[in-house]
Design an enzyme around this catalytic site. Structure first.
Site, short mmCIF file in Angstrom:
data_model
loop_
_atom_site.label_atom_id
_atom_site.label_comp_id
_atom_site.label_asym_id
_atom_site.label_seq_id
_atom_site.Cartn_x
_atom_site.Cartn_y
_atom_site.Cartn_z
N ARG A 295 0.87 -1.18 0.00
CA ARG A 295 0.00 0.00 0.00
C ARG A 295 0.91 1.23 0.00
O ARG A 295 1.63 1.47 0.95
CB ARG A 295 -0.90 -0.01 1.24
CG ARG A 295 -1.92 1.11 1.28
CD ARG A 295 -2.84 0.94 2.50
NE ARG A 295 -3.87 1.94 2.52
CZ ARG A 295 -3.76 3.13 3.09
NH1 ARG A 295 -2.62 3.46 3.71
NH2 ARG A 295 -4.75 4.00 3.08
N SER B 297 -12.68 -3.91 -1.23
CA SER B 297 -13.13 -3.46 0.09
C SER B 297 -14.65 -3.39 0.11
O SER B 297 -15.28 -2.95 -0.85
CB SER B 297 -12.56 -2.07 0.39
OG SER B 297 -11.15 -2.09 0.44
N LYS C 227 -7.28 4.53 8.38
CA LYS C 227 -8.48 4.96 7.67
C LYS C 227 -9.31 5.84 8.60
O LYS C 227 -10.15 5.35 9.34
CB LYS C 227 -9.30 3.75 7.23
CG LYS C 227 -8.64 2.90 6.14
CD LYS C 227 -8.85 3.50 4.78
CE LYS C 227 -8.36 2.57 3.67
NZ LYS C 227 -8.57 3.12 2.33
#
Length: 215
Positions: free
Chosen positions: A42, A111, A140
């Site tokens: 990521r 997701s 997040k």
């Protein structure tokens, strides 16, 4: 389906925020040596060529350990580096569009935050779901905590593997027992640890115990 749920038991998601004493590659290798069953790169800050170079390095590491290598969001990088898969969010390219670009063999993760999103992802060709945030997380900040019942409903609604994500640590992972998830995706639980290898080994042990609790 391209995805073996056993490979999703301990899904390590990178974050270079905690590099320093160790490089990202060193952290990832420590996790792989101690039980990480899947690795996702990521990367939000690197330019395309820097991202590609990092992806090629981590892909080579994952292949050495026989572990799937997934790229987050960037389909082009996933294709260019020969990744095993790509993971997309609800605001990213839809799974069916990703499939047309990457072909049939690449793993596609999506997701999902609701049963509706989960079912739609399956219809569009997702191989597994990343579901959360199940606990509070600094990674997040725009996503609220998912109720346990919602997590369980999503697991019951789909036949593809489900991975829980969001704030999962050694202290709270057992709270997911009985939800039906096939594994956990963790970031800081491994990469913020002083010893990422020891952290991965402990998380793997706990993940196995947690999954056994699904019955």
């Amino acid at each position: 389906m391209n995805c073996d749920k056993e490979k999703l038991l301990l899904y390590a998601v990178t974050d270079r925020a905690w590099t320093g004493k160790m490089s990202l590659a060193q952290q990832v290798e420590a996790a792989l040596q101690n039980g990480a069953t899947c690795v996702q790169l990521r990367e939000k800050a690197l330019d395309e060529e820097g991202f590609l170079a990092e992806a090629l390095e981590l892909r080579a590491l994952c292949r050495r350990y026989g572990v799937p290598f997934i790229v987050n969001d960037n389909v082009d990088i996933a294709i260019r580096c020969g990744a095993d898969g790509v993971h997309v969010g609800q605001e990213d390219m839809k799974a069916d569009d990703v499939r047309r670009r990457v072909g049939e063999r690449m793993i596609i993760g999506v997701s999902a935050h609701t049963v509706e999103e989960a079912r739609r992802a399956v219809e569009n060709g997702a191989d597994y779901l990343g579901v959360g945030a199940v606990f509070s997380t600094a990674t997040k900040t725009n996503v609220g905590n998912m109720p346990f019942e919602t997590l369980r409903e999503i697991c019951r609604a789909v036949e593809i593997p489900v991975v829980a994500i969001g704030g999962i640590s050694q202290k709270n992972i057992m709270q997911l027992s009985g939800s039906g998830v096939d594994g956990v995706a963790v970031v800081s639980a491994i990469f913020a640890a002083e010893d990422p290898g020891a952290a991965a080994a402990e998380m793997l042990k706990l993940a196995r115990e947690m999954v056994k609790g699904n019955g």
